[in-house]
Design an enzyme around this catalytic site. Structure first.
Site, PDB file in Angstrom:
ATOM      1  N   ASP A 240       0.832  -1.202   0.000  1.00 13.18           N
ATOM      2  CA  ASP A 240       0.000   0.000   0.000  1.00 13.18           C
ATOM      3  C   ASP A 240       0.866   1.252   0.000  1.00 13.18           C
ATOM      4  O   ASP A 240       1.848   1.348   0.744  1.00 13.18           O
ATOM      5  CB  ASP A 240      -0.906  -0.006   1.237  1.00 13.18           C
ATOM      6  CG  ASP A 240      -1.862   1.161   1.276  1.00 13.18           C
ATOM      7  OD1 ASP A 240      -2.837   1.140   0.506  1.00 13.18           O
ATOM      8  OD2 ASP A 240      -1.620   2.094   2.061  1.00 13.18           O
ATOM      9  N   GLU A 282       0.544  -0.809  -5.115  1.00 15.08           N
ATOM     10  CA  GLU A 282      -0.521   0.186  -5.126  1.00 15.08           C
ATOM     11  C   GLU A 282       0.143   1.556  -5.217  1.00 15.08           C
ATOM     12  O   GLU A 282       0.557   2.140  -4.228  1.00 15.08           O
ATOM     13  CB  GLU A 282      -1.381   0.096  -3.861  1.00 15.08           C
ATOM     14  CG  GLU A 282      -2.693   0.863  -3.978  1.00 15.08           C
ATOM     15  CD  GLU A 282      -2.748   2.137  -3.135  1.00 15.08           C
ATOM     16  OE1 GLU A 282      -3.773   2.833  -3.215  1.00 15.08           O
ATOM     17  OE2 GLU A 282      -1.785   2.415  -2.405  1.00 15.08           O
TER      18      GLU A 282
END
Length: 592
Positions: A240, A282
């Site tokens: 992330d 991401e």
């Protein structure tokens, strides 16, 4: 007004699980490793896989406390196997104050008690593997919660072992060229901490201080976190917010060389110690920047990178009734390196981001899809797929057909396979995170807890309430959105070209008709999509394919062959699409 009853627009990959290797040194303390069944290895599994994002707290509650949990999710694995998904992406389930949906982590190496125990999670992994479903977990590397013991130690003991785990400065005078990501809540990337008497750096919310990756101890601590979960047996790690790991004054503090070096180090560690485990990037950046997160042949980084810009282009195309934006987006997408794959999606737990469109395009998207302020969040739109597309079954099917046939591995969002709705009156992005609707009972089959104890309320009325949309009824009705989606996933799985093959955009006489070939060494599929609200007829150029035969993948019905002029004429009803297998006659005659 909804029209979910519109007529439809058209008519198992082997599991890899290597929980460790001879190089593994980091065992999970005091917990026995589950035994997984032996399976065939396919190092390219992620390129033909369909991923499914499931929010643990909103999927299924096993103990009726109003919060979904691992045991509830485990009880629904048969449903997910029936649907045809290959991997579950589970967003953060670690201990957290839950000020950012769990992405504010206070302990990387445990599970939040509301979801169960670590043993429960291990059983989930083992049972998923028995069904040849892989497990992907989120790793939030950039920051922690301000309640994490690392941060508490850092602010209270600046000269201690964690004193340099975060980015501290006496004055907020550095890194001023870095943009503020959450512009509707934050006015600076620096916040003052009265305990330490200094400013700390945060790219996200002020309660999420950034880790200091210049510190080797931080880098090693993060690697050990990843080792911990790989030891348990997860099949992949979603990284992330990775563009922001390092800072450098005079830059925008994104995609810095040091960040790529660290990601390459992670890949080297995973390939060495946990072969077969994959990494997903991401990085909410344009594809020409994101492609760097695949790394190089000498220094590979991630296996999959999310392709953010194609998502708003699909939604814009449905309102503009034009293929121009999708064509431009695909033309601007750089080639994939060997073994790399794009991750594509229509919706997920976040807002539909509009960061990578022009101001004019953003204004159009807001006007089309989020006319009310409460439908928006940050620089994006917080709606679920079905209400976003006005409840039109045809539009939702066409959008999914594009998702499943354009290059990349598709990521589905829980409930979208049913046509679930959203609750725009809930705060932040919670409107798209409401409980999964399993049946038409008061708790939607999600939980028998009192309504006031639910983590988030069920959509209780209107066309998206459980008495209108639920798994039980949808499974029993052959024409339901759910059964249509299951059939589409089965059809896609028959043709690896959708995941592994090349894409060639084709000339069409009508801009509203988007046509392209997906092709590998065995198969050629012609995809034709009508983006218009009206029936369209178009001539499609198929260079070098005169005389080739066309067969509808869904029905098996033949279409007219490619003409001597190397074209086909095709008519499609509104928002219709075709997947047509293209075969060469001489090859067929030889086979006979």
């Amino acid at each position: 007004m909804t029209n979910r009853n519109d007529a439809p627009a058209t008519g198992a990959v082997p599991l890899v699980n290597v929980p460790g290797s001879s190089a593994k040194k980091h065992e999970v303390p005091d917990l026995a490793q589950p035994e997984f069944p032996p399976v065939a290895q396919d190092p390219q599994w992620y390129r033909t896989a369909v991923f499914y994002e499931v929010l643990t707290h909103s999927f299924k509650d096993s103990n009726n406390d109003g919060v979904g949990d691992f045991e509830g999710l485990r009880s629904k694995l048969d449903y997910l196997a029936w649907l045809g998904v290959d991997a579950l992406w589970i967003p953060p389930f670690y201990p957290s104050p839950m000020r950012d949906g769990g992405y504010d982590i206070s302990d990387f190496m445990d599970v939040d008690p509301r979801y169960g125990t670590l043993e429960d999670f291990k059983r989930l992994v083992a049972d998923a593997h028995e069904r040849h479903i892989r497990i992907i977990v989120d790793m939030v590397l950039n920051h922690t919660s301000d309640q994490h013991p690392w941060f508490q130690s850092s602010r209270n003991d600046p000269s201690g072992p964690y004193g340099d785990f975060y980015v501290w400065r006496s004055r907020p005078s550095e890194y001023l060229d870095a943009r503020i990501i959450f512009i509707d809540t934050e006015d600076s990337n620096w916040s003052f901490d009265p305990v330490r008497g200094e400013y700390y750096w945060h790219r996200f919310f002020d309660h999420q201080p950034d880790l200091n990756f210049e510190n080797p101890a931080v880098r090693e601590a993060v690697k050990n976190v990843i080792r911990y979960w790989c030891d348990i047996g997860v099949d992949g790690i979603r990284l992330d917010a990775i563009p922001y790991l390092f800072e450098e004054d005079g830059t925008n503090c994104e995609n810095l060389p040091a960040t790529h070096e660290f990601i390459a180090d992670l890949r080297e560690m995973i390939d060495d110690e946990y072969p077969g485990t994959m990494m997903i990037a991401e990085a909410n950046q344009p594809p020409h920047e994101v492609v760097a997160y695949f790394g190089t042949d000498a220094r590979p980084e991630c296996h999959v990178c999310f392709h953010f810009p194609i998502m708003p282009k699909i939604f814009a195309a449905l309102r503009e009734e034009s293929s121009r934006g999708i064509r431009e987006s695909m033309a601007e997408t750089p080639p994939l390196p060997k073994g790399g794959q794009w991750g594509t999606f229509l919706r997920n737990h976040d807002e539909l981001t509009l960061e990578m469109v022009t101001d004019e395009e953003r204004a159009d998207m807001y006007g089309w899809y989020a006319p009310e302020d409460r439908m928006r969040a940050n620089v994006g739109i917080r709606r679920r797929l079905m209400p976003l597309l006005r409840g039109s079954r045809r539009e939702v099917e066409l959008a999914n057909a594009l998702l499943l046939s354009l290059p990349g591995s598709p990521f589905l969002y829980y409930g979208d396979e049913l046509g679930m709705g959203d609750d725009i009156w809930l705060s932040d992005r919670n409107g798209v995170r409401t409980p999964m609707q399993w049946d038409d009972s008061p708790g939607a089959g999600f939980s028998s807890a009192a309504a006031e104890d639910f983590y988030l309320p069920v959509i209780s009325q209107g066309p998206y309430a459980p008495n209108a949309i639920n798994v039980e009824e949808s499974r029993s009705r052959p024409t339901s959105m759910l059964n249509w989606m299951r059939a589409m996933l089965k059809m896609r799985k028959r043709y690896p070209a959708f995941g592994l093959g090349s894409m060639t955009l084709l000339n069409s006489s009508d801009d509203a008709v988007l046509a392209y070939l997906r092709r590998d060494e065995q198969t050629t599929i012609l995809c034709v999509n009508n983006l218009s609200t009206a029936s369209r007829s178009a001539t499609i150029d198929l260079p070098g394919m005169s005389g080739w035969h066309l067969t509808d993948v869904a029905s098996g019905n033949p279409f007219p062959s490619v003409s001597e002029e190397e074209t086909i004429d095709i008519t499609l009803s509104r928002h219709a699409f075709y997947w047509l297998e293209v075969t060469f006659l001489e090859d067929e005659e030889e086979d006979e």
